[in-house]
Scaffold this motif. Structure first.
Motif, mmCIF file in Angstrom:
data_model
loop_
_atom_site.group_PDB
_atom_site.id
_atom_site.type_symbol
_atom_site.label_atom_id
_atom_site.label_comp_id
_atom_site.label_asym_id
_atom_site.label_seq_id
_atom_site.Cartn_x
_atom_site.Cartn_y
_atom_site.Cartn_z
ATOM 1 N N UNK A 87 57.878 51.873 68.438
ATOM 2 C CA UNK A 87 58.225 53.410 68.601
ATOM 3 C C UNK A 87 57.724 54.167 69.933
ATOM 4 N N UNK A 88 58.516 54.655 70.885
ATOM 5 C CA UNK A 88 58.045 55.026 72.035
ATOM 6 C C UNK A 88 57.858 56.543 72.119
ATOM 7 N N UNK A 89 58.006 57.054 70.676
ATOM 8 C CA UNK A 89 57.939 58.669 70.768
ATOM 9 C C UNK A 89 56.333 59.151 70.481
ATOM 10 N N UNK A 90 56.468 60.465 70.122
ATOM 11 C CA UNK A 90 55.272 60.960 69.856
ATOM 12 C C UNK A 90 55.471 61.995 68.668
ATOM 13 N N UNK A 91 54.381 62.920 68.193
ATOM 14 C CA UNK A 91 54.472 64.149 67.603
ATOM 15 C C UNK A 91 54.699 65.279 68.036
ATOM 16 N N UNK A 92 55.238 65.289 69.408
ATOM 17 C CA UNK A 92 55.593 66.510 70.235
ATOM 18 C C UNK A 92 57.113 66.732 70.306
ATOM 19 N N UNK A 93 57.763 65.666 70.940
ATOM 20 C CA UNK A 93 59.335 65.977 71.320
ATOM 21 C C UNK A 93 59.956 64.550 71.404
ATOM 22 N N UNK A 94 59.349 63.534 71.662
ATOM 23 C CA UNK A 94 59.922 62.180 72.023
ATOM 24 C C UNK A 94 60.102 61.351 70.695
ATOM 25 N N UNK A 95 61.254 61.056 70.350
ATOM 26 C CA UNK A 95 61.258 60.139 69.106
ATOM 27 C C UNK A 95 62.416 58.885 69.320
ATOM 28 N N UNK A 96 62.002 58.315 70.516
ATOM 29 C CA UNK A 96 62.828 57.100 71.188
ATOM 30 C C UNK A 96 62.286 56.004 70.493
ATOM 31 N N UNK A 97 63.101 55.211 70.080
ATOM 32 C CA UNK A 97 62.903 53.871 69.303
ATOM 33 C C UNK A 97 63.667 52.694 69.693
ATOM 34 N N UNK A 98 62.850 51.405 69.772
ATOM 35 C CA UNK A 98 63.289 50.231 70.579
ATOM 36 C C UNK A 98 63.264 49.325 69.470
ATOM 37 N N UNK A 99 64.133 48.464 69.280
ATOM 38 C CA UNK A 99 64.385 47.333 68.439
ATOM 39 C C UNK A 99 64.592 46.169 69.056
ATOM 40 N N UNK A 100 63.762 45.045 69.037
ATOM 41 C CA UNK A 100 63.982 43.738 69.602
ATOM 42 C C UNK A 100 64.382 42.860 68.823
ATOM 43 N N UNK A 101 64.899 41.349 69.285
ATOM 44 C CA UNK A 101 65.466 40.180 68.678
ATOM 45 C C UNK A 101 66.352 40.832 67.545
#
Length: 374
Positions: A87-101
């Protein structure tokens, strides 16, 4: 449609549009609405969110399943995703998610949800990001020429767009870079696989003829006259074995064409040598012969009596030529024995290796609406 390659990730973006849904200052923005990618790769779902001033975000998570009146489940708590979520997001405005394999069962629609410290501060964004994960496979079909085989590199489910170039492998070594089809005159010992060019770390499983073909018998202990005896043919093959043939004393059974052959009432006339042949689109392979004899049966004029009942048969004095892929001196079948064997131990059951698909079009329909909850 846009085909994008980034590092070791092959991603096909369908309908690359920015989706912004919200009301009264609440919103979730998904940069990409639909993604199609390969098994084993990684994917990043870019996302941002907004909420009214005066709220403080207390929790954030992504989910794939939601039922009316039931709080959705955080995929971060699902063991299926253990060690694969970033989870590359934060508790402000970014909610980017990365899934591997990535795995094929990861295919789903992913949505982001967050809550705040206010009573009405719960929100999720529709329509989410639809992720479609597919794997590569090699399909083997006969060619117009008798000795040739046509190999086709294809996906197991969702088709890739953009007419990608493929890298072809023979026994793990690159042999050519071309389109999705490749014609060869295969040697029985060769294996073939493919990959999308530029993403060779995501190549398909290799296809090869059956190997390690063997027969196991049940029960493995003493066989009593009149009892039921089950023979099982096991083989490692890709594509999977599509035809099994059973042989008794070097003759095929009239109905012996399944992986399992059952003798409902074993009698003295059933004493003898059994073996099977496993076949797929790449070729076939025989097992070694297995001799089954009832206890107390005289095998020759000396009236030698046997104390046990099954064993791999020794080499015959005459009969068909052995399979060239077997060790020298190992019989594929047996007809006449110069000296009867003295059987002292039961046959050891041989383990089967099960190899591991259908192309269908990907129909993606954008969903509407967003989820503001009071």
């Amino acid at each position: 449609m846009v085909l994008r390659t980034a590092g070791s990730v092959l991603v096909v973006f369908l309908w690359s549009v920015t989706v912004v849904l919200g009301q009264y200052g609440w919103s979730v923005t998904y940069t990409t609405q639909s993604i199609c990618t390969l098994k084993g790769s990684s994917v990043e779902m870019s996302c941002s969110y907004k909420y009214p001033s005066g709220h403080k975000v207390t929790s954030t998570f992504w989910f794939t399943k939601m039922k009316t009146g039931v709080e959705p489940e955080d995929i971060g708590q699902d063991p299926e995703y253990a060690g694969r979520l970033e989870y590359h997001g934060d508790k402000k405005k970014d909610c980017t998610l990365r899934i591997t394999d990535l795995r094929e069962r990861d295919s789903a629609t992913y949505k982001f949800r967050f809550t705040t410290d206010q009573t009405e501060g719960r929100y999720y964004g529709d329509p989410g990001v639809t992720l479609s994960v597919t794997a590569l496979q090699v399909k083997v079909t006969p060619s117009h020429w008798s000795q040739w085989k046509k190999l086709t590199c294809k996906t197991t489910s969702y088709p890739l767009t953009g007419n990608p170039t493929y890298t072809w492998y023979k026994n793990g070594q690159v042999v050519t870079v071309k389109t999705s089809t490749y014609s060869v005159i295969p040697n029985d010992k060769d294996s073939y696989s493919c990959a999308v060019k530029g993403h060779e770390d995501l190549h398909s499983p290799a296809v090869y003829k059956p190997k390690n073909t063997s027969v196991s018998v049940s029960p493995s202990g003493e066989i009593v006259e009149g009892s039921s005896v089950t023979l099982t043919c096991s083989s490692d093959a890709n594509p999977p074995v599509d035809k099994y043939t059973w042989y008794f004393q070097n003759e095929t059974f009239l109905n012996g064409f399944g992986q399992i052959y059952n003798i409902s009432k074993f009698k003295s006339k059933d004493n003898g040598h059994y073996h099977c042949e496993a076949q797929n689109g790449r070729g076939s392979r025989n097992s070694t012969a297995l001799m089954i004899i009832l206890p107390g049966v005289s095998s020759h004029s000396g009236h030698t009596h046997f104390s046990h009942h099954c064993r791999p048969a020794p080499s015959p004095t005459r009969g068909p030529s052995p399979d060239p892929d077997l060790d020298p001196g190992t019989a594929t079948t047996a007809t006449t024995m110069s000296t009867p064997p003295i059987i002292t131990a039961p046959t050891v059951a041989i383990a089967a290796a099960k190899p591991p698909a259908m192309n269908s079009e990907l129909l993606l329909h954008p969903q509407t609406g967003s989820g503001k909850e009071g």
